[in-house]
Design a protein around this motif. Structure first.
Motif, mmCIF file in Angstrom:
data_model
loop_
_atom_site.group_PDB
_atom_site.id
_atom_site.type_symbol
_atom_site.label_atom_id
_atom_site.label_comp_id
_atom_site.label_asym_id
_atom_site.label_seq_id
_atom_site.Cartn_x
_atom_site.Cartn_y
_atom_site.Cartn_z
ATOM 1 N N LEU A 83 0.847 -1.186 0.000
ATOM 2 C CA LEU A 83 0.000 0.000 0.000
ATOM 3 C C LEU A 83 0.885 1.238 0.000
ATOM 4 O O LEU A 83 1.735 1.409 0.882
ATOM 5 C CB LEU A 83 -0.905 -0.001 1.235
ATOM 6 N N ASP A 84 0.684 2.098 -0.988
ATOM 7 C CA ASP A 84 1.462 3.324 -1.133
ATOM 8 C C ASP A 84 0.911 4.378 -0.172
ATOM 9 O O ASP A 84 -0.192 4.878 -0.355
ATOM 10 C CB ASP A 84 1.369 3.805 -2.588
ATOM 11 N N TYR A 85 1.710 4.734 0.840
ATOM 12 C CA TYR A 85 1.224 5.681 1.845
ATOM 13 C C TYR A 85 0.923 7.053 1.250
ATOM 14 O O TYR A 85 0.055 7.776 1.758
ATOM 15 C CB TYR A 85 2.239 5.822 2.976
ATOM 16 N N ALA A 86 1.619 7.418 0.189
ATOM 17 C CA ALA A 86 1.390 8.713 -0.441
ATOM 18 C C ALA A 86 -0.030 8.858 -0.957
ATOM 19 O O ALA A 86 -0.513 9.978 -1.164
ATOM 20 C CB ALA A 86 2.384 8.933 -1.579
ATOM 21 N N ARG A 87 -0.722 7.739 -1.145
ATOM 22 C CA ARG A 87 -2.090 7.778 -1.665
ATOM 23 C C ARG A 87 -3.148 7.600 -0.573
ATOM 24 O O ARG A 87 -4.341 7.633 -0.860
ATOM 25 C CB ARG A 87 -2.254 6.702 -2.736
ATOM 26 N N VAL A 88 -2.703 7.401 0.661
ATOM 27 C CA VAL A 88 -3.633 7.189 1.765
ATOM 28 C C VAL A 88 -4.270 8.506 2.205
ATOM 29 O O VAL A 88 -5.398 8.528 2.687
ATOM 30 C CB VAL A 88 -2.905 6.515 2.949
ATOM 31 N N ARG A 89 -3.557 9.613 2.026
ATOM 32 C CA ARG A 89 -4.063 10.935 2.389
ATOM 33 C C ARG A 89 -4.099 11.810 1.139
ATOM 34 O O ARG A 89 -3.230 11.696 0.276
ATOM 35 C CB ARG A 89 -3.191 11.562 3.469
ATOM 36 N N VAL A 90 -5.073 12.691 1.074
ATOM 37 C CA VAL A 90 -5.288 13.464 -0.150
ATOM 38 C C VAL A 90 -5.521 14.937 0.196
ATOM 39 O O VAL A 90 -5.723 15.310 1.346
ATOM 40 C CB VAL A 90 -6.511 12.930 -0.934
ATOM 41 N N GLU A 91 -5.508 15.750 -0.834
ATOM 42 C CA GLU A 91 -5.840 17.161 -0.685
ATOM 43 C C GLU A 91 -7.346 17.337 -0.805
ATOM 44 O O GLU A 91 -7.971 16.807 -1.722
ATOM 45 C CB GLU A 91 -5.123 17.983 -1.764
ATOM 46 N N ARG A 92 -7.928 18.073 0.134
ATOM 47 C CA ARG A 92 -9.371 18.325 0.134
ATOM 48 C C ARG A 92 -9.625 19.825 0.192
ATOM 49 O O ARG A 92 -8.816 20.591 0.738
ATOM 50 C CB ARG A 92 -10.039 17.650 1.340
ATOM 51 N N ASP A 93 -10.748 20.248 -0.374
ATOM 52 C CA ASP A 93 -11.149 21.645 -0.300
ATOM 53 C C ASP A 93 -11.922 21.879 0.996
ATOM 54 O O ASP A 93 -12.937 21.225 1.261
ATOM 55 C CB ASP A 93 -12.025 22.018 -1.500
ATOM 56 N N VAL A 94 -11.414 22.806 1.812
ATOM 57 C CA VAL A 94 -12.057 23.144 3.078
ATOM 58 C C VAL A 94 -12.264 24.660 3.106
ATOM 59 O O VAL A 94 -11.304 25.428 3.165
ATOM 60 C CB VAL A 94 -11.205 22.709 4.283
ATOM 61 N N ARG A 95 -13.511 25.073 3.003
ATOM 62 C CA ARG A 95 -13.868 26.498 3.019
ATOM 63 C C ARG A 95 -13.068 27.294 1.989
ATOM 64 O O ARG A 95 -12.599 28.410 2.257
ATOM 65 C CB ARG A 95 -13.656 27.093 4.404
#
Length: 324
Positions: A83-95
């Motif tokens: 499992l590629d850890y770089a893909r476990v978290r992502v950029e999200r739009d918040v406000r």
């Protein structure tokens, strides 16, 4: 009476074709010996940043009395899924702001787990190279994400691959399997995550806030460039990396619940229901969350996914630094 050969052969064939029984996890942590004994009954997920290390053989040296010891952790536990850890978290739009390091949507995380070949019919044991607290925090981040999306049959291999090798078990250097899995994400569990408003409320209510960063970042001596203000949330207590694991040979090992309770007493941390852990982007905070929620068993412990990156980007106040 002797069993007829045809019946014996049929029985052997049925036994060979029967699916391996799923193992029963002993808790949120398993050790290398347990995993070796139950490896056929679990899915091992190897999460890491440096993917090439999955197929690079480990290195050993020998003491004067002939004992072999690990000098370089490499390879993976036989049968592990990559499992590629770089893909476990992502950029999200918040406000209207792009905040990195956030938990992905359920469909995206489900697709990632299936791509790694993870099925939903047996418990999951998460491992990684296991040589530092930060690496074990990465395993904890995947653990938290799986729990967030409804998976309860999950544990972490304490000390990761380093502990596996130190126990004398062999590593594989085979390429990662590419077959798809069928693991399914459920609706997110809102009780496991803290959002901006939750943290603002916690500051007013006196909830326990655990800062999982280094002491330098906690005190505001230094900060990540992406974080807009140095220091920590008012009232927070620091649980730095060097208090969260113990070095055991090449492995970084989580401690036991009683040891953590002693550490918390000595450092003035009141780990009570409603505790929120945070860091810069939610990585290090995952290890602190795992300790408080899963090892110590404190109810209603939440991870502030956006952490200081989100808090300072959105204009959050109550950041205390050296001059305060």
């Amino acid at each position: 009476m002797k069993q007829p050969l045809i019946t014996l052969a049929a029985a052997m064939l049925l036994s060979a074709c029967a699916p391996t029984q799923a193992a029963t996890l002993p808790g949120p942590l398993v050790d290398a010996q347990w995993l070796q004994a139950h490896r056929d009954g679990v899915t091992v997920v190897d999460v890491r940043n440096w993917l090439d290390g999955f197929t690079q053989p480990p290195e050993y040296d020998t003491t004067e009395d002939g004992q072999r010891y690990v000098t370089q952790v490499g390879g993976h536990i036989p049968g592990a899924r990559l499992l590629d850890y770089a893909r476990v978290r992502v950029e999200r739009d918040v406000r209207g702001h792009k905040i990195g390091g956030r938990v992905p949507e359920a469909s995206a995380f489900q697709a990632l787990m299936r791509e790694a070949g993870v099925d939903g019919d047996r418990p999951i044991v998460i491992t990684n190279p296991g040589q530092s607290t930060a690496e074990m925090d990465g395993a904890a981040r995947v653990y938290w994400t799986l729990k967030y999306f409804g998976e309860d049959e999950v544990a972490i291999l304490n000390g990761g691959n380093a502990a596996w090798l130190a126990a004398g078990f062999e590593a594989s250097t085979d390429a990662a399997a590419t077959s798809g899995g069928d693991w399914t994400a459920d609706e997110p569990r809102a009780e496991l995550i803290a959002e901006y408003e939750d943290v603002a409320g916690a500051l007013e209510d006196g909830a326990t806030l655990v800062d999982a960063r280094t002491a330098q970042q906690f005190l505001g001596v230094s900060k990540k460039s992406s974080v807009k203000a140095a220091g920590h949330l008012r009232g927070a207590h620091n649980l730095p990396l060097d208090l969260r694991t113990r070095s055991q040979g090449p492995a970084a090992m989580f401690l036991g619940a009683d040891e953590y309770r002693q550490i918390f007493r000595k450092t003035g941390i009141d780990a009570k229901p409603g505790t929120i852990t945070y860091c810069n982007t939610g990585h290090l905070a995952s290890g602190a969350w795992f300790i408080v929620s899963e090892i110590m068993g404190v109810d209603n412990t939440r991870l502030y996914d956006g952490s200081m990156l989100e808090w300072t980007t959105l204009g959050g106040k109550d950041v205390v630094g050296l001059s305060d």
